[in-house]
Enzyme design. Structure first.
Site, mmCIF file in Angstrom:
data_model
loop_
_atom_site.group_PDB
_atom_site.id
_atom_site.type_symbol
_atom_site.label_atom_id
_atom_site.label_comp_id
_atom_site.label_asym_id
_atom_site.label_seq_id
_atom_site.Cartn_x
_atom_site.Cartn_y
_atom_site.Cartn_z
ATOM 1 N N ASN A 184 -10.467 -2.778 -6.649
ATOM 2 C CA ASN A 184 -9.616 -1.920 -7.489
ATOM 3 C C ASN A 184 -10.180 -1.707 -8.901
ATOM 4 O O ASN A 184 -9.777 -0.772 -9.596
ATOM 5 C CB ASN A 184 -8.186 -2.479 -7.604
ATOM 6 C CG ASN A 184 -7.360 -2.283 -6.348
ATOM 7 O OD1 ASN A 184 -6.425 -3.027 -6.086
ATOM 8 N ND2 ASN A 184 -7.700 -1.280 -5.536
ATOM 9 N N ASP B 278 0.838 -1.201 0.000
ATOM 10 C CA ASP B 278 0.000 0.000 0.000
ATOM 11 C C ASP B 278 0.876 1.256 0.000
ATOM 12 O O ASP B 278 2.001 1.231 0.494
ATOM 13 C CB ASP B 278 -0.908 -0.029 1.245
ATOM 14 C CG ASP B 278 -2.059 0.942 1.128
ATOM 15 O OD1 ASP B 278 -2.313 1.465 0.018
ATOM 16 O OD2 ASP B 278 -2.717 1.198 2.151
HETATM 17 C C1 FPP Z 1 -1.721 0.046 -3.474
HETATM 18 O O1 FPP Z 1 -1.321 1.389 -3.488
HETATM 19 C C2 FPP Z 1 -1.124 -0.693 -4.587
HETATM 20 C C3 FPP Z 1 -1.827 -1.254 -5.614
HETATM 21 C C4 FPP Z 1 -3.283 -1.183 -5.714
HETATM 22 C C5 FPP Z 1 -1.137 -1.925 -6.728
HETATM 23 C C6 FPP Z 1 0.074 -2.724 -6.425
HETATM 24 C C7 FPP Z 1 0.696 -3.098 -7.695
HETATM 25 C C8 FPP Z 1 2.002 -3.072 -7.977
HETATM 26 C C9 FPP Z 1 3.074 -2.749 -7.013
HETATM 27 C C10 FPP Z 1 2.353 -3.345 -9.410
HETATM 28 C C11 FPP Z 1 3.281 -4.435 -9.653
HETATM 29 C C12 FPP Z 1 2.839 -5.751 -9.146
HETATM 30 C C13 FPP Z 1 3.444 -6.897 -9.524
HETATM 31 C C14 FPP Z 1 3.028 -8.179 -8.926
HETATM 32 C C15 FPP Z 1 4.505 -6.901 -10.536
HETATM 33 P P1 FPP Z 1 -2.412 2.539 -3.604
HETATM 34 O O2 FPP Z 1 -2.517 2.919 -5.035
HETATM 35 O O3 FPP Z 1 -3.680 2.084 -2.964
HETATM 36 O O4 FPP Z 1 -1.735 3.672 -2.774
HETATM 37 P P2 FPP Z 1 -2.453 4.830 -1.960
HETATM 38 O O5 FPP Z 1 -3.209 4.166 -0.844
HETATM 39 O O6 FPP Z 1 -1.318 5.649 -1.478
HETATM 40 O O7 FPP Z 1 -3.346 5.559 -2.933
#
Ligand code: FPP
Length: 242
Positions: free
Chosen positions: A68, A20
């Site tokens: 998501n 996150d």
């Molecule tokens: C949460 O941060 C993260 C995600 C929803 C996506 C995670 C995906 C990756 C790291 C991409 C690569 C994955 C692989 C397996 C290669 P957020 O966007 O919710 O952050 P925020 O809470 O700060 O908005």
């Protein structure tokens, strides 16, 4: 980077991670959210290496939840594209380290080119038995449990199973990856104290390690600290200290 993993007394077999803080990492730098996800993909790579070095058998990362799908199309498309490009970048490393790729979630909801790309690597790594990298994609734990209940009910209807014989093991056996042991450790980055519909059944007895670090900044050293913190815990499963 070489870290003293061998100095740790206990190494969990399975570590699960809620990645996150990618969006906030990017926003704080005046960048588009996708830049945070891209940097986060580098953290996935770093942690995959560290997990191998530590001798962890299963590493699960929550890359995309059923919720998501509600994000702006631009971000969803960007994440799907990133997944494919990350696979291109990791594939050789998975082979070099004999790591099996598995997916948990609603595979059929993913766009066809993404499914095809994933399937190629899933098939190519299917025989590696010692280490597994699990990517939770279009994953939601309540859906997983509801699906398990549905399949158990179908077996009861078909006379293959008696309702009185349903126990915890029956439910575990009908989850997406029944052969994978429950995680001993769950890590969540960016300080949020929520499970966000992640492995609700499987994390019943797991230790939680929550760090304020945003996922793009979570690299080998942070992973080592998480394992150190796990080592300082006393797991009793509701029993008493011996
Ligand atoms: C949460 O941060 C993260 C995600 C929803 C996506 C995670 C995906 C990756 C790291 C991409 C690569 C994955 C692989 C397996 C290669 P957020 O966007 O919710 O952050 P925020 O809470 O700060 O908005």
């Amino acid at each position: 980077m070489t870290l003293p993993f061998q100095s740790l007394e206990k190494i969990p077999r399975h570590v699960a991670i809620i990645m996150d803080g990618n969006g906030r990492w990017a926003q704080e730098r005046g960048l588009a959210r996708i830049e945070g996800h891209k940097e986060g993909a580098q953290s996935v790579r770093a942690v995959l290496r560290a997990a191998k070095q530590a001798g962890i058998e299963y590493l699960t990362v929550y890359a995309f939840s059923t919720e998501n799908w509600k994000r702006p199309k631009l971000e969803v498309d960007g994440l799907m594209k990133l997944l494919v490009s990350s696979l291109d970048a990791y594939e050789q490393e998975l082979h070099d380290n004999q790591i099996r790729l598995r997916i948990m979630g609603q595979f059929e909801r993913l766009p066809l080119p993404v499914r095809m790309r994933l399937q190629k690597t899933i098939d190519a790594t299917a025989d590696y038995a010692d280490r597994t990298f699990i990517v939770a994609l279009s994953y939601g734990s309540r859906t997983e449990i509801a699906d398990a209940a549905k399949r158990i009910a179908e077996k009861v209807e078909a006379g293959e199973l008696k309702a009185k014989d349903i126990d915890e093991q029956t439910v575990s056996d009908h989850l997406y990856l029944p052969d994978v042991p429950d995680p001993e450790l769950m890590i969540r980055t960016s300080g949020e104290l929520r499970l966000s519909n992640f492995l609700l059944w499987q994390l019943s007895y797991s230790e939680f390690h929550i760090t304020d670090t945003y996922w793009p900044d979570f690299r080998e050293e942070e992973f080592f600290h998480a394992l150190e913190a796990y080592n300082s815990r006393d797991r009793r499963y509701g029993g008493v200290r011996k």
